[in-house]
Design a protein around this motif. Structure first.
Motif, PDB file in Angstrom:
ATOM      1  N   VAL A 145      21.397  47.919 -19.131  1.00  0.00           N
ATOM      2  CA  VAL A 145      22.072  47.532 -18.001  1.00  0.00           C
ATOM      3  C   VAL A 145      22.002  48.895 -17.003  1.00  0.00           C
ATOM      4  CG1 VAL A 145      24.077  46.830 -16.767  1.00  0.00           C
ATOM      5  CG2 VAL A 145      23.132  45.596 -18.647  1.00  0.00           C
ATOM      6  N   GLU A 146      22.477  49.939 -17.654  1.00  0.00           N
ATOM      7  CA  GLU A 146      22.588  51.122 -16.500  1.00  0.00           C
ATOM      8  C   GLU A 146      21.021  51.550 -16.298  1.00  0.00           C
ATOM      9  OE1 GLU A 146      23.663  50.725 -19.806  1.00  0.00           O
ATOM     10  OE2 GLU A 146      25.596  50.718 -19.433  1.00  0.00           O
ATOM     11  N   GLU A 147      20.185  51.508 -16.913  1.00  0.00           N
ATOM     12  CA  GLU A 147      18.775  52.092 -16.298  1.00  0.00           C
ATOM     13  C   GLU A 147      18.461  50.917 -15.075  1.00  0.00           C
ATOM     14  OE1 GLU A 147      16.563  53.500 -20.353  1.00  0.00           O
ATOM     15  OE2 GLU A 147      16.428  51.266 -19.941  1.00  0.00           O
ATOM     16  N   LEU A 148      18.750  49.865 -15.332  1.00  0.00           N
ATOM     17  CA  LEU A 148      18.377  48.677 -14.335  1.00  0.00           C
ATOM     18  C   LEU A 148      19.235  48.810 -12.739  1.00  0.00           C
ATOM     19  CD1 LEU A 148      17.970  45.577 -16.341  1.00  0.00           C
ATOM     20  CD2 LEU A 148      16.159  46.968 -15.487  1.00  0.00           C
ATOM     21  N   VAL A 149      20.387  49.320 -12.981  1.00  0.00           N
ATOM     22  CA  VAL A 149      21.608  49.460 -12.064  1.00  0.00           C
ATOM     23  C   VAL A 149      20.976  50.634 -11.052  1.00  0.00           C
ATOM     24  CG1 VAL A 149      23.870  50.373 -11.433  1.00  0.00           C
ATOM     25  CG2 VAL A 149      23.460  48.531 -13.074  1.00  0.00           C
ATOM     26  N   GLU A 150      20.597  51.621 -11.876  1.00  0.00           N
ATOM     27  CA  GLU A 150      19.957  52.952 -11.407  1.00  0.00           C
ATOM     28  C   GLU A 150      18.467  52.498 -10.552  1.00  0.00           C
ATOM     29  OE1 GLU A 150      18.928  57.479 -12.500  1.00  0.00           O
ATOM     30  OE2 GLU A 150      19.715  56.175 -13.920  1.00  0.00           O
ATOM     31  N   ARG A 151      17.982  52.001 -11.228  1.00  0.00           N
ATOM     32  CA  ARG A 151      16.475  51.754 -10.734  1.00  0.00           C
ATOM     33  C   ARG A 151      16.478  50.824  -9.405  1.00  0.00           C
ATOM     34  NH1 ARG A 151      11.159  51.882 -12.102  1.00  0.00           N
ATOM     35  NH2 ARG A 151      11.656  52.880 -14.135  1.00  0.00           N
ATOM     36  N   PHE A 152      17.236  49.541  -9.488  1.00  0.00           N
ATOM     37  CA  PHE A 152      17.513  48.533  -8.420  1.00  0.00           C
ATOM     38  C   PHE A 152      18.552  48.541  -7.481  1.00  0.00           C
ATOM     39  CE2 PHE A 152      14.982  46.689 -12.213  1.00  0.00           C
ATOM     40  CZ  PHE A 152      13.550  46.656 -11.564  1.00  0.00           C
ATOM     41  N   GLY A 153      19.823  49.335  -8.011  1.00  0.00           N
ATOM     42  CA  GLY A 153      20.640  49.411  -7.113  1.00  0.00           C
ATOM     43  C   GLY A 153      21.614  48.291  -6.896  1.00  0.00           C
ATOM     44  N   ALA A 154      21.455  47.301  -8.034  1.00  0.00           N
ATOM     45  CA  ALA A 154      22.274  46.236  -7.976  1.00  0.00           C
ATOM     46  C   ALA A 154      23.543  46.517  -8.950  1.00  0.00           C
ATOM     47  CB  ALA A 154      21.655  44.696  -8.558  1.00  0.00           C
ATOM     48  N   SER A 155      24.642  45.789  -8.685  1.00  0.00           N
ATOM     49  CA  SER A 155      25.891  46.031  -9.271  1.00  0.00           C
ATOM     50  C   SER A 155      25.574  45.745 -10.753  1.00  0.00           C
ATOM     51  CB  SER A 155      27.040  45.428  -8.769  1.00  0.00           C
ATOM     52  OG  SER A 155      26.685  43.785  -9.051  1.00  0.00           O
ATOM     53  N   PRO A 156      26.334  46.510 -11.786  1.00  0.00           N
ATOM     54  CA  PRO A 156      26.257  45.804 -13.130  1.00  0.00           C
ATOM     55  C   PRO A 156      26.643  44.541 -13.690  1.00  0.00           C
ATOM     56  CG  PRO A 156      27.525  47.970 -12.912  1.00  0.00           C
ATOM     57  CD  PRO A 156      27.217  47.611 -11.543  1.00  0.00           C
ATOM     58  N   ALA A 157      27.452  43.725 -12.684  1.00  0.00           N
ATOM     59  CA  ALA A 157      27.872  42.415 -12.939  1.00  0.00           C
ATOM     60  C   ALA A 157      26.485  41.741 -12.416  1.00  0.00           C
ATOM     61  CB  ALA A 157      28.876  41.779 -12.141  1.00  0.00           C
ATOM     62  N   THR A 158      25.846  42.198 -11.228  1.00  0.00           N
ATOM     63  CA  THR A 158      24.720  41.225 -10.849  1.00  0.00           C
ATOM     64  C   THR A 158      23.445  41.480 -11.869  1.00  0.00           C
ATOM     65  OG1 THR A 158      25.511  41.353  -8.586  1.00  0.00           O
ATOM     66  CG2 THR A 158      23.003  41.054  -8.938  1.00  0.00           C
ATOM     67  N   THR A 159      23.456  42.899 -12.342  1.00  0.00           N
ATOM     68  CA  THR A 159      22.342  42.928 -13.223  1.00  0.00           C
ATOM     69  C   THR A 159      22.457  42.062 -14.710  1.00  0.00           C
ATOM     70  OG1 THR A 159      22.147  45.246 -12.431  1.00  0.00           O
ATOM     71  CG2 THR A 159      21.076  44.795 -14.631  1.00  0.00           C
ATOM     72  N   ARG A 160      23.584  42.209 -15.148  1.00  0.00           N
ATOM     73  CA  ARG A 160      23.833  41.299 -16.148  1.00  0.00           C
ATOM     74  C   ARG A 160      23.727  39.692 -15.847  1.00  0.00           C
ATOM     75  NH1 ARG A 160      28.691  44.793 -16.283  1.00  0.00           N
ATOM     76  NH2 ARG A 160      28.399  46.012 -17.864  1.00  0.00           N
ATOM     77  N   ARG A 161      23.823  39.348 -14.872  1.00  0.00           N
ATOM     78  CA  ARG A 161      23.780  37.588 -14.363  1.00  0.00           C
ATOM     79  C   ARG A 161      22.176  37.752 -14.450  1.00  0.00           C
ATOM     80  NH1 ARG A 161      28.235  38.184 -10.904  1.00  0.00           N
ATOM     81  NH2 ARG A 161      26.779  38.767  -9.244  1.00  0.00           N
ATOM     82  N   ASP A 162      21.423  38.778 -13.962  1.00  0.00           N
ATOM     83  CA  ASP A 162      19.887  38.439 -14.135  1.00  0.00           C
ATOM     84  C   ASP A 162      19.283  38.672 -15.407  1.00  0.00           C
ATOM     85  OD1 ASP A 162      19.941  38.733 -11.282  1.00  0.00           O
ATOM     86  OD2 ASP A 162      19.276  41.216 -11.224  1.00  0.00           O
ATOM     87  N   LEU A 163      19.970  39.292 -16.333  1.00  0.00           N
ATOM     88  CA  LEU A 163      19.323  39.425 -17.681  1.00  0.00           C
ATOM     89  C   LEU A 163      19.742  37.820 -18.142  1.00  0.00           C
ATOM     90  CD1 LEU A 163      20.147  43.039 -18.861  1.00  0.00           C
ATOM     91  CD2 LEU A 163      18.118  42.101 -17.849  1.00  0.00           C
TER      92      LEU A 163
END
Length: 259
Positions: free
Chosen positions: A22-40
């Motif tokens: 999640v941390e890698e994706l947040v850093e790469r795409f700029g979405a929030s951790p909550a949004t990134t978790r929902r994506d996954l």
């Protein structure tokens, strides 16, 4: 970045790295951790990845990514293969195209050949509804679509209705996409229904060509399509492993590398 593009990008990263956090994706795409978790979670619900604590790993290779996601992978290699394949097509030919991202790229390359229209056009026989739709607007290309049941992940029509139509046609050239191409095992796919259709399409052609990027050479998938007696030619890209190419040639295959 819009959500659809972000989901595609996540799958691309998984295809390359095998796992993400999640941390890698947040850093790469700029979405929030909550949004990134929902994506996954959304991709996991579609069985496109497996969730882990803090991230995700690529789904088992036995489960095939939908074509709409796979089309973003190894695009330059597939484009090179498509151009080389389209160059083999002559006016008046009857050409078979199985489903898949590489054959979809071939369809686009064929459609761009203005000389084919000037020479009277060609006929394309396909069991892929996305390829049929792609070519349907071209008056110089007669499109013949097999019947069958649509495969939700690859847009391919499979089943006995496909085989019934193919028994009644003859093809000059067939381009067959695969999930694996191995010197010993031959051409293979993940789905036995697709394998049966691909095998029959190749059998109905005077010349059948396996089209696959180099990442699939030396790979064996679940269902057998055929060996060198059915596919004398393999068309791949110049990045293909030299040992895998040499093994295919030693087994009797003609290997063409597209640059």
């Amino acid at each position: 970045m819009k959500r659809a593009a972000r989901l595609n990008a996540i799958l691309d990263l998984l295809a390359d790295a095998g796992e993400v956090t999640v941390e890698e994706l947040v850093e790469r795409f700029g979405a929030s951790p909550a949004t990134t978790r929902r994506d996954l979670d959304s991709l996991a619900e579609q069985r496109l990845l497996t969730r882990t604590h803090g991230g995700a790993v690529a789904q088992a290779v036995a489960y095939e990514l939908p074509i709409r996601y796979k089309s973003h992978l190894r695009t330059q290699q597939k484009e090179n293969i498509a151009q080389a394949a389209a160059a083999l097509v002559m006016p008046g030919m009857v050409v078979g195209l199985s489903g898949g991202t590489t054959t979809t790229a071939i369809a686009a390359a064929i459609a761009a050949r203005e000389d084919l229209a000037a020479g009277g056009g060609i006929t394309v026989v396909t069991n892929a509804v996305n390829i049929a739709a792609q070519l349907a607007t071209r008056p110089d290309i007669k499109v013949v679509v097999t019947g069958g049941v649509i495969h939700s992940r690859t847009y391919e029509l499979v089943g006995p209705f496909v085989e019934q139509l193919l028994r009644g046609v003859r093809l000059d050239l067939a381009f067959i996409g695969v999930n694996g191409m191995d010197a010993a095992a031959g051409a293979t796919t993940q789905d036995e229904r697709e394998a049966a259709v691909n095998r029959m399409m190749a059998e109905r052609a005077r010349r059948a060509v396996v089209v696959t990027d180099g990442s699939k050479l030396g790979v064996t998938a679940f269902a057998s399509v055929g060996g060198v007696e059915l596919f004398p030619v393999v068309l791949t890209d110049e990045d293909a492993d030299v040992d895998a190419v040499a093994a295919l040639r030693a087994a009797g295959y003609e290997v063409i590398t597209a640059s």
